[in-house]
Design a protein around this motif. Structure first.
Motif, short mmCIF file in Angstrom:
data_model
loop_
_atom_site.label_atom_id
_atom_site.label_comp_id
_atom_site.label_asym_id
_atom_site.label_seq_id
_atom_site.Cartn_x
_atom_site.Cartn_y
_atom_site.Cartn_z
N ALA A 1 -1.81 6.18 -2.00
CA ALA A 1 -1.24 6.88 -0.79
C ALA A 1 -0.26 7.88 -1.26
N ASP A 2 -0.30 8.86 -0.65
CA ASP A 2 0.71 10.12 -0.96
C ASP A 2 2.07 9.60 -1.46
N SER A 3 2.48 8.78 -0.60
CA SER A 3 4.03 8.52 -0.85
C SER A 3 4.16 7.60 -2.39
N VAL A 4 3.22 7.48 -2.79
CA VAL A 4 3.49 6.51 -4.24
C VAL A 4 2.80 7.38 -5.40
N LYS A 5 2.07 8.51 -5.06
CA LYS A 5 1.42 9.49 -6.14
C LYS A 5 2.54 9.86 -7.23
N GLY A 6 2.32 9.73 -8.45
CA GLY A 6 3.12 9.97 -9.69
C GLY A 6 4.35 8.90 -9.72
N ARG A 7 4.44 8.03 -8.98
CA ARG A 7 5.65 6.85 -9.06
C ARG A 7 4.68 5.51 -9.66
N PHE A 8 3.72 5.18 -9.05
CA PHE A 8 2.98 3.98 -9.13
C PHE A 8 1.64 4.15 -10.00
N THR A 9 1.39 3.15 -10.63
CA THR A 9 0.00 3.05 -11.35
C THR A 9 -0.59 1.82 -11.02
N ILE A 10 -1.85 1.89 -10.85
CA ILE A 10 -2.70 0.83 -10.70
C ILE A 10 -3.53 0.58 -11.85
N SER A 11 -3.83 -0.86 -12.31
CA SER A 11 -4.85 -1.08 -13.34
C SER A 11 -5.40 -2.30 -13.08
N ARG A 12 -6.59 -2.41 -13.98
CA ARG A 12 -7.20 -3.81 -13.61
C ARG A 12 -7.78 -4.29 -15.15
N ASP A 13 -8.03 -5.35 -15.25
CA ASP A 13 -8.84 -6.19 -16.07
C ASP A 13 -9.91 -6.96 -15.88
N ILE A 14 -11.11 -6.08 -15.83
CA ILE A 14 -12.18 -6.91 -15.26
C ILE A 14 -12.47 -7.98 -15.72
N ALA A 15 -12.37 -8.18 -16.90
CA ALA A 15 -12.69 -9.89 -17.67
C ALA A 15 -11.88 -10.79 -17.03
N LYS A 16 -10.56 -10.59 -16.98
CA LYS A 16 -9.49 -11.44 -16.68
C LYS A 16 -9.64 -11.36 -14.91
N LYS A 17 -10.17 -10.55 -14.35
CA LYS A 17 -10.00 -10.59 -12.97
C LYS A 17 -8.68 -10.23 -12.26
N THR A 18 -7.66 -9.66 -12.95
CA THR A 18 -6.53 -9.05 -12.66
C THR A 18 -6.27 -7.69 -12.28
N VAL A 19 -5.29 -7.36 -11.36
CA VAL A 19 -5.10 -6.30 -10.95
C VAL A 19 -3.43 -6.04 -11.10
#
Length: 121
Positions: A60-78
């Motif tokens: 979302a534009d409101s969080v760009k530069g402040r929030f970071t999303i990542s995931r671990d495919i094997a552990k099925k986590t985000v």
């Protein structure tokens, strides 16, 4: 039965940081996209960030530069790393998984129960 279990919400001061975590439980074989949505009091649920199985992200534009999303495919986590939080980030944050494959069925969409993030001094 597949469930999404969230953790990491809480109270934080303006300018602070929090990391939200979401894990898929159950006999999950694969998940296409995982993401975070939020709903503030009196407002509609909105997309915060999403990440595909290939690692493509959208914010979302409101969080760009402040929030970071990542995931671990094997552990099925985000994860959602949130920095420079402000009062407008106060909301219930929901984890979402799209197109979740198990041995017996395909779930088009699964939601977590939500975790509250409050930004206040």
């Amino acid at each position: 039965q597949v469930q999404l279990v969230e953790s990491g919400g809480g109270l934080v001061q303006p300018g602070g940081s929090l990391t939200l975590s979401c894990a898929a439980s159950g006999s999950v074989l694969s998940i296409d996209a995982m993401g975070w949505y939020r709903q503030a009091p009196g407002k509609q649920r909105e997309l915060v960030a999403v990440i595909s199985s290939g690692g493509d992200t959208n914010y979302a534009d409101s969080v760009k530069g402040r929030f970071t999303i990542s995931r671990d495919i094997a552990k099925k986590t985000v994860l959602l790393q949130m920095n420079s939080l402000n009062a407008e980030d106060t909301a219930v944050y929901y984890c979402n998984a799209a197109r979740v494959w198990t041995r017996s069925k395909l779930y088009l969409e699964i939601w977590g129960q939500g975790t509250l993030v409050t930004v206040s001094s």
